[in-house]
Motif scaffolding. Structure first.
Motif, PDB file in Angstrom:
ATOM      1  N   ASP A 166     -13.129  20.047  -7.932  1.00  0.00           N
ATOM      2  CA  ASP A 166     -13.120  18.634  -8.333  1.00  0.00           C
ATOM      3  C   ASP A 166     -13.978  17.839  -7.351  1.00  0.00           C
ATOM      4  O   ASP A 166     -13.485  17.115  -6.481  1.00  0.00           O
ATOM      5  N   ALA A 167     -15.251  18.012  -7.501  1.00  0.00           N
ATOM      6  CA  ALA A 167     -16.235  17.346  -6.649  1.00  0.00           C
ATOM      7  C   ALA A 167     -17.548  17.311  -7.426  1.00  0.00           C
ATOM      8  O   ALA A 167     -17.762  18.122  -8.322  1.00  0.00           O
ATOM      9  N   PRO A 168     -18.419  16.348  -7.098  1.00  0.00           N
ATOM     10  CA  PRO A 168     -19.693  16.283  -7.828  1.00  0.00           C
ATOM     11  C   PRO A 168     -20.492  17.564  -7.651  1.00  0.00           C
ATOM     12  O   PRO A 168     -20.612  18.090  -6.539  1.00  0.00           O
TER      13      PRO A 168
ATOM     14  N   LYS B  62     -20.812  18.300 -13.128  1.00  0.00           N
ATOM     15  CA  LYS B  62     -19.427  17.825 -12.979  1.00  0.00           C
ATOM     16  C   LYS B  62     -19.471  16.473 -12.295  1.00  0.00           C
ATOM     17  O   LYS B  62     -20.047  16.324 -11.215  1.00  0.00           O
ATOM     18  N   ILE B  63     -18.859  15.501 -12.950  1.00  0.00           N
ATOM     19  CA  ILE B  63     -18.974  14.122 -12.488  1.00  0.00           C
ATOM     20  C   ILE B  63     -17.675  13.388 -12.781  1.00  0.00           C
ATOM     21  O   ILE B  63     -16.959  13.719 -13.739  1.00  0.00           O
ATOM     22  N   PHE B  64     -17.349  12.415 -11.968  1.00  0.00           N
ATOM     23  CA  PHE B  64     -16.148  11.607 -12.185  1.00  0.00           C
ATOM     24  C   PHE B  64     -16.507  10.432 -13.085  1.00  0.00           C
ATOM     25  O   PHE B  64     -17.384   9.634 -12.771  1.00  0.00           O
TER      26      PHE B  64
ATOM     27  N   LYS C 112     -11.333  10.546 -14.635  1.00  0.00           N
ATOM     28  CA  LYS C 112     -11.097  11.955 -14.335  1.00  0.00           C
ATOM     29  C   LYS C 112     -12.422  12.692 -14.248  1.00  0.00           C
ATOM     30  O   LYS C 112     -13.468  12.196 -14.675  1.00  0.00           O
ATOM     31  N   TRP C 113     -12.337  13.891 -13.681  1.00  0.00           N
ATOM     32  CA  TRP C 113     -13.517  14.727 -13.552  1.00  0.00           C
ATOM     33  C   TRP C 113     -13.837  15.371 -14.905  1.00  0.00           C
ATOM     34  O   TRP C 113     -12.956  15.874 -15.586  1.00  0.00           O
ATOM     35  N   GLU C 114     -15.094  15.303 -15.277  1.00  0.00           N
ATOM     36  CA  GLU C 114     -15.533  15.893 -16.532  1.00  0.00           C
ATOM     37  C   GLU C 114     -16.697  16.845 -16.277  1.00  0.00           C
ATOM     38  O   GLU C 114     -17.510  16.616 -15.372  1.00  0.00           O
TER      39      GLU C 114
END
Length: 333
Positions: A226-228, A280-282, A291-293
């Motif tokens: 859960d990180a960029p 992956k971006i918030f 949320k993270w997508e």
């Protein structure tokens, strides 16, 4: 001139072109007889009445037209005239209307398109092929509308209508994308659309670029923190199962078996390699959270940053607004 008045003006011009060119004749039940005599209820009037209806009873709709336009049409006369027209005429009119768009707005040289689907409840008819279950209630007539929406020009460019019980959004999406390959486009889709087979097909459509929110339950994507992050991934799909392709020792990509082999295109190699960019971006929501997508795309990293990919995906909500406005106009559930 208001948008509504301008739209009606364009529709009347298109309708006149259809009548004078004879392009509509194949859409009438009896091409040589229907609307051949001079009558008050012409083909153009029937089209006008059909397009302006909002979902009320026929008598109330015709009464409203009488008050606003001074047009006196009885329900029986309208029903008889409507029976002469095949549904294909409205599709022809729809495509002719969109063809009048000159120099459409683009996003950095790309048509910015959104694909989604929504259910429309029709008048109950037990004999209809559109009968389906609806939200745990008794069966009713449901039509699933798959739409291709132009986000920059605010128009529906294409649509595929399917009975809800046999609807297939991925097949409809590919069908619509393949009809709009004349110029580069970016298509945005939600999590219900992606499959590795879908990505492989999209990569082979001319001028097609996609941004799709991942709904794929793949180990490679589940293990992302859960990180960029912004990275490239390779997947391999094939009709038969297996863990890895042993004939390609340099590949670390897992092999994913296609469950429904009937959907596997005949011209697609087997096995088939799928390469995509994974972002992956918030993404914040309207409630102040978010949320993270995981977004899948084939747009280059040099031309589109991860932030821009996220901002473009958020424009997907435009088609939700378009569906809401359409259902409000039609008073459809």
């Amino acid at each position: 001139m208001s948008l509504r008045e301008n739209a009606w003006g364009i529709l009347k011009n298109v309708e006149r072109q259809l009548e004078t060119s004879g392009a509509f004749l194949g859409c009438l039940r009896h091409a040589k007889k229907d609307f051949s005599r001079v009558r008050k209820l012409t083909l153009g009037t029937v089209i006008f009445l059909l397009l302006r209806m909002h979902g009320g009873t026929l008598d109330s709709e015709l009464l409203e037209v009488r008050k606003s336009r001074g047009l006196r049409v009885t329900a029986s006369a309208f029903v008889q005239a409507r029976a002469k027209v095949k549904p294909q005429l409205l599709e022809k009119l729809f495509r002719a209307f969109n063809a009048t768009m000159v120099h459409p707005a683009t996003y950095r040289g790309y048509r910015l398109l959104i694909i989604d689907g929504s259910d429309f409840r029709l008048q109950d008819n037990p004999a209809s092929r559109n009968v389906a279950s609806y939200k745990n209630t008794k069966a009713c007539c449901l039509l699933h509308c798959n739409a291709l929406y132009d986000a920059e020009n605010h128009v529906v460019l294409d649509a595929v209508l399917q009975p809800k019980s046999i609807s297939n959004e991925r097949t409809a999406a590919i069908e619509m994308m393949m009809r709009h390959t004349d110029e580069p486009f970016i298509v945005i889709m939600d999590a219900g659309y992606p499959s590795l087979l879908m990505l492989a097909c999209a990569d082979r459509i001319k001028n097609c670029h996609y941004i799709i929110r991942s709904g794929l339950n793949l180990r490679e994507l589940r293990e992302l923190p859960d990180a960029p992050c912004d990275l490239d991934m390779d997947f391999i799909i094939r009709k038969k199962g297996g863990v890895r392709i042993t004939s390609d020792p340099d590949s670390q990509a897992l092999v994913h078996r296609i469950g429904n082999t009937k959907s596997y295109p005949k011209d697609l190699e087997d096995p088939c390699r799928v390469h995509c960019r994974v972002v992956k971006i918030f993404l914040p929501d309207h409630k102040g959270g978010g949320k993270w997508e995981v977004l899948l795309t084939n747009l280059s990293r040099e031309a589109f940053s991860a932030t821009e990919i996220g901002l473009l995906y958020q424009r997907r909500w435009q088609i939700e607004t378009a569906f809401r406005n359409l259902k409000f106009s039609l008073t459809a559930n």
